[in-house]
Scaffold this active site. Structure first.
Site, PDB file in Angstrom:
ATOM      1  N   LYS A 160       0.548   5.673   2.147  1.00 46.92           N
ATOM      2  CA  LYS A 160      -0.252   5.726   3.389  1.00 46.92           C
ATOM      3  C   LYS A 160      -0.230   7.084   4.105  1.00 46.92           C
ATOM      4  CE  LYS A 160       0.088   0.755   4.189  1.00 46.92           C
ATOM      5  NZ  LYS A 160       1.083   0.264   3.245  1.00 46.92           N
ATOM      6  N   ASP A 219      -9.045  -5.603  -2.708  1.00 44.34           N
ATOM      7  CA  ASP A 219      -7.928  -6.397  -2.190  1.00 44.34           C
ATOM      8  C   ASP A 219      -8.396  -7.087  -0.913  1.00 44.34           C
ATOM      9  OD1 ASP A 219      -5.800  -5.038   0.136  1.00 44.34           O
ATOM     10  OD2 ASP A 219      -7.527  -3.911  -0.539  1.00 44.34           O
TER      11      ASP A 219
END
Ligand code: GTP
Length: 361
Positions: A160, A219
């Site tokens: 991230k 996802d």
């Protein structure tokens, strides 16, 4: 070949719908995601699945009686109230996995048509301890980002990173082929993160590889992505429902068994209506997922929303964009839910209490 499915997370980003079901059981076009995953694994020649879960998730999965498509399904449990993260459950399942051949690990919140067989083949061609499936996305900042050499070795793996600093837009697709050597890297009985603790270590040792795929990959981590996943599958499946006479059906849409729809209602486009749902007269539903056993009364409009199981929606209700109504909630007659409203499981909402009770989970 064996595959571990990681499905013991808390799916906080899908609350309040995930308060009552694990992410892997969210229906995708009226079929639990886990069923889509089993079908794909069986098609790719996997014979045994190990579900890495907590007790509650295991119970929910067992209750669903999902067809196993010839797979042997075993369960490996995180200790009660002690989630093991994304690597800890792999160590926990060591005995079930065995140490003779490479195995797959898949996040239980992913829908893909990517070839698992190809990933395993690629993995065997190198001295990799782990080979990660990598997919390209526009905004990599929410994922683990990889930098890769021509010979597919990963030289940097950052979890991230801020958007501007991401070295590439190649991200961890949540699907890995692992060598049993991996067990030496994961401490037993502890919460360990694959992405933050194990992969960076393998990068420094030069034994983390990537396999780039451009196949379908999505996802369902957030409500918007969950809606998008359903839309995508509706587009792929095309329009199978015939137009009936009494209500209007705008394809693509999917209507499960035992659904009743009243006269002059308009369903779709992009409506997924679960089993045993009842919809009244002159009601409009588009870009919306309705879970099974829910009742929706007359003259109601629902746009771009998700409605949980066994909910009751009254007459003259308006449910606006990005609303999420959890299981067993009741929305009484003449209520208007503003955009982005979340209603907790079993809450009762009236035109009078809407401002006090929304988003209070
Ligand atoms: P958020 O809370 O919304 O971030 O979701 P999550 O933690 O459930 O999912 P995340 O995307 O972070 O995890 C990827 C996959 O790993 C999902 O399929 C999770 O179910 C699974 N997972 C995450 N944490 C654990 C854990 O502690 N134990 C087990 N067995 N699986 C986990």
């Amino acid at each position: 070949m064996k595959a571990v499915i990681l499905a013991g997370g808390f799916a906080t980003r899908l609350r309040p719908l995930s308060c009552t079901r694990p992410k892997t059981l969210f229906p995708i076009v009226n079929k639990p995601l886990l069923q889509h995953i089993y079908e794909k694994l069986a098609k790719d020649g996997i014979t045994e699945v190990i579900l890495a879960v907590n007790q509650q998730t295991a119970l929910s999965i067992r209750q669903q009686r999902i067809p196993k498509h010839g797979l042997t399904v075993k369960y490996s449990y995180d200790p009660p109230k002690k989630p093991l993260g994304t690597a800890g459950p792999i160590k926990k399942a060591e005995k079930l996995i065995g140490n003779t051949e490479p195995f797959l690990v898949i996040n239980g919140d992913i829908l893909t048509n990517f070839s698992y067989t190809e990933l395993i083949e690629k993995h065997k061609q190198t001295n990799a301890t782990a080979t990660i499936a990598l997919t390209k996305v526009d905004d990599p900042s929410r994922y683990g980002v990889a930098q890769i050499t021509k010979d597919t070795r990963i030289t940097q793996f950052i979890e991230k990173p801020p958007k501007e600093t991401a070295p590439t837009n190649l991200i961890n697709a949540g699907i890995y082929a692992l060598n049993p050597k991996i067990f030496q890297y994961i401490p037993r009985g502890k919460a360990v993160s694959m992405e933050r603790e194990i992969f960076p270590k393998l990068v420094t040792e030069g034994t983390l590889y990537g396999h780039i795929t451009s196949d379908l990959w999505i996802d369902i981590g957030k409500p918007e992505e969950y809606l998008q996943t359903n839309k995508l599958l509706l587009d792929i499946a095309g329009s199978k429902q015939k137009t009936p006479r009494k209500y209007q059906l705008n394809n693509p849409a999917a209507i499960d068994k035992k659904v009743k729809i009243g006269d002059q209602s308009t369903i779709g486009p992009y409506a997924v209506i679960g089993r045993n749902v009842t919809i009244g007269k002159n009601t409009r539903i588009n870009n919306t997922i309705i879970f099974p056993h829910t009742q929706i009364d007359d003259n109601t409009t629902i746009t771009h929303a998700i409605i949980g199981e066994n909910a009751k929606i009254g007459k003259n209700v308006t449910i606006n964009k990005n609303c999420i109504i959890a299981d067993h909630a009741r929305i009484k007659d003449n209520t208007t839910l503003p955009e982005n409203t979340s209603i907790c499981p079993a809450k009762e909402i009236t035109p009078q209490n809407i401002l006090k009770t929304k988003n209070t989970c």
